[in-house]
Design an enzyme around this catalytic site. Structure first.
Site, PDB file in Angstrom:
ATOM      1  N   ASP A  79     -16.415  13.835  11.998  1.00  0.00           N
ATOM      2  CA  ASP A  79     -15.967  14.181  10.652  1.00  0.00           C
ATOM      3  C   ASP A  79     -14.627  14.917  10.670  1.00  0.00           C
ATOM      4  O   ASP A  79     -13.717  14.614   9.898  1.00  0.00           O
ATOM      5  CB  ASP A  79     -17.024  15.041   9.949  1.00  0.00           C
ATOM      6  CG  ASP A  79     -18.388  14.369   9.921  1.00  0.00           C
ATOM      7  OD1 ASP A  79     -18.461  13.168  10.222  1.00  0.00           O
ATOM      8  OD2 ASP A  79     -19.383  15.052   9.616  1.00  0.00           O
ATOM      9  N   SER A 124     -18.055  16.860   3.104  1.00  0.00           N
ATOM     10  CA  SER A 124     -17.342  17.893   2.353  1.00  0.00           C
ATOM     11  C   SER A 124     -17.069  19.107   3.247  1.00  0.00           C
ATOM     12  O   SER A 124     -16.068  19.791   3.072  1.00  0.00           O
ATOM     13  CB  SER A 124     -18.130  18.293   1.105  1.00  0.00           C
ATOM     14  OG  SER A 124     -19.441  18.656   1.463  1.00  0.00           O
ATOM     15  N   GLY A 183     -23.378  13.542   2.179  1.00  0.00           N
ATOM     16  CA  GLY A 183     -23.151  12.823   3.438  1.00  0.00           C
ATOM     17  C   GLY A 183     -21.736  12.302   3.565  1.00  0.00           C
ATOM     18  O   GLY A 183     -21.480  11.354   4.303  1.00  0.00           O
TER      19      GLY A 183
HETATM   20  C1  GLA Z   1     -22.958  14.359  10.586  1.00  0.00           C
HETATM   21  C2  GLA Z   1     -22.231  14.998  11.758  1.00  0.00           C
HETATM   22  C3  GLA Z   1     -21.415  13.954  12.508  1.00  0.00           C
HETATM   23  C4  GLA Z   1     -22.282  12.760  12.912  1.00  0.00           C
HETATM   24  C5  GLA Z   1     -23.050  12.237  11.695  1.00  0.00           C
HETATM   25  C6  GLA Z   1     -24.028  11.162  12.074  1.00  0.00           C
HETATM   26  O1  GLA Z   1     -22.030  13.907   9.646  1.00  0.00           O
HETATM   27  O2  GLA Z   1     -21.359  16.011  11.291  1.00  0.00           O
HETATM   28  O3  GLA Z   1     -20.799  14.534  13.646  1.00  0.00           O
HETATM   29  O4  GLA Z   1     -23.129  13.113  13.956  1.00  0.00           O
HETATM   30  O5  GLA Z   1     -23.760  13.274  11.045  1.00  0.00           O
HETATM   31  O6  GLA Z   1     -23.374  10.032  12.535  1.00  0.00           O
END
Ligand code: GLA
Length: 383
Positions: A170, A125, A122
């Site tokens: 991300d 990566s 989470g």
């Molecule tokens: C993943 C997705 C992000 C976001 C998160 C939850 O990391 O890639 O875009 O939606 O979950 O906040």
């Protein structure tokens, strides 16, 4: 963790695998999201931080597409035209395809990938990989793409090519991260506002690995889209769920099918919490920030149903031992918890949390800390 930098590892792996030196190297960080979970694909704000752990790629233009990585053995070949293989290499194929659209891909390349980020924890990566690859490969093609362009290539690779229905958080933080700063990213407006984060954050991994492709994240996104369609029946023109306010929630409860109500409640309350959290952080009010993190975790537990018992235990134990706050970070269904603790007691607090976790699960959670770090960068090739 290996103390050798990923750029150095990628370079030496490249040299031993391809019997020549790379001509470019680039790296990008993973991210920890302080708060603003599952808001980015609903038009809401997020408050992520770039980690001190990175993925690096060393590369050289070639007539073929070949790569090696520290996670497995042997030289692998990529077929950019072939159907995706449901493997992590799809992310690299996706980046090449998206760079081609911009005429920013070399004709082929040899690449070596090295990372000190945990995979499936989470901590993004995949975005670290796609943003670093976009940077290295575009440099090989003689193009200097802006951080925004790199983030977009990486987002499109993941969303359109690999098929993970993620938002843009991300890739955005992997490209725009700055030392000492969290970034308040308002996803509907596309604005980035830096907020000073002077201290350290602790990461405690649940050890429960998640798989995003076609999984729970895509299901939740579908639920949010369905909820938005229901809301538009009484609020035509509503652009995103995050535009709803707390005052709209009673109407949401009356009109939506019951299973969708808590999903909307999470998005709306998380949007409020995230903006407050950015204000609290800017005011260095860590007690308030910590409280908001915990409320965010409870909302994930009760309304978004994306937590796991391992994460719930880490959060509860962190609070028991005197942390300001803690919450599950990232998509969820496994992954890692971020802990915000008073600097003079943080090491002791996470040690006690680790021991509570061990009592219950008979293993220690991987635990480390990070400061806010830089986003994507070109690396000088180590000698
Ligand atoms: C993943 C997705 C992000 C976001 C998160 C939850 O990391 O890639 O875009 O939606 O979950 O906040």
């Amino acid at each position: 963790m290996n103390r050798v930098s990923p750029a150095r590892l990628a370079t030496s792996l490249f040299t031993t695998s391809f019997a020549t030196r790379p001509t470019v190297a680039a790296s990008a960080p993973g991210r920890v999201n302080l708060i603003g979970e599952h808001t980015d694909y609903n038009g809401g704000p997020v408050l992520p931080v770039a980690l001190n752990r990175r993925t690096a790629i060393a590369a050289r233009a070639a007539a073929r597409w070949a790569f090696v990585s520290t996670t497995d053995d042997g030289v692998h070949h990529l077929d950019i035209e072939a159907p995706m293989r449901q493997a992590w290499t799809d992310y690299l194929v996706g980046v090449v395809r998206e760079l081609r659209v911009l005429r920013a891909a070399p004709p082929g390349a040899e690449m070596a990938v090295a990372s000190n980020l945990p995979i499936g924890a989470g901590l993004s990566s995949s975005a670290a990989l796609t943003v670093a690859a976009a940077k290295a490969l575009s440099l090989l093609a003689g193009k200097r793409l802006s951080p925004a362009a790199l983030a977009e290539v990486a987002f499109r690779a993941e969303y359109h090519q690999v098929g993970v229905r993620c938002g843009r958080m991300d890739q955005t933080i992997a490209a725009h991260g700055q030392r000492g700063l969290a970034i308040l990213f308002e996803t509907a407006a596309g604005t980035l506002q830096p907020v000073p984060l002077p201290g350290r954050l602790w990461i405690m991994e649940t050890g429960v690995s998640h798989r995003l492709t076609g999984g729970a994240l895509n299901d939740r996104r579908r639920e949010c889209e369905e909820a938005l369609a229901f809301c538009r029946e009484w609020r035509p023109g509503l652009g995103y769920l995050a535009q709803l306010t707390l005052d709209d929630l009673p109407e949401v409860e009356r009109r939506l099918p019951p299973p969708l109500v808590p999903r909307v409640r999470h998005v709306v309350t998380e949007t409020v919490r995230t903006r407050r959290a950015a204000q609290a952080l800017a005011a260095a009010d860590l007690a308030t920030l910590g409280r908001l993190l915990v409320e965010g975790h409870e909302s994930l537990q009760r309304d978004y149903e994306s937590t796991v018992p391992e994460a719930d235990l880490l959060v509860a134990s962190a609070l028991d031992h005197g942390a300001y706050g803690a919450r599950l970070t990232g998509a969820g269904w496994g992954g890692a918890v971020v802990v915000l603790a008073p600097p003079d007691r943080e090491a002791r607090i996470v040690a006690e949390v680790g021991s509570d976790f061990h009592k219950r699960y008979r293993r220690m959670p991987a635990t480390w800390n990070t400061r806010a770090s830089r986003g994507v960068r070109r690396e000088t090739i180590p000698g």
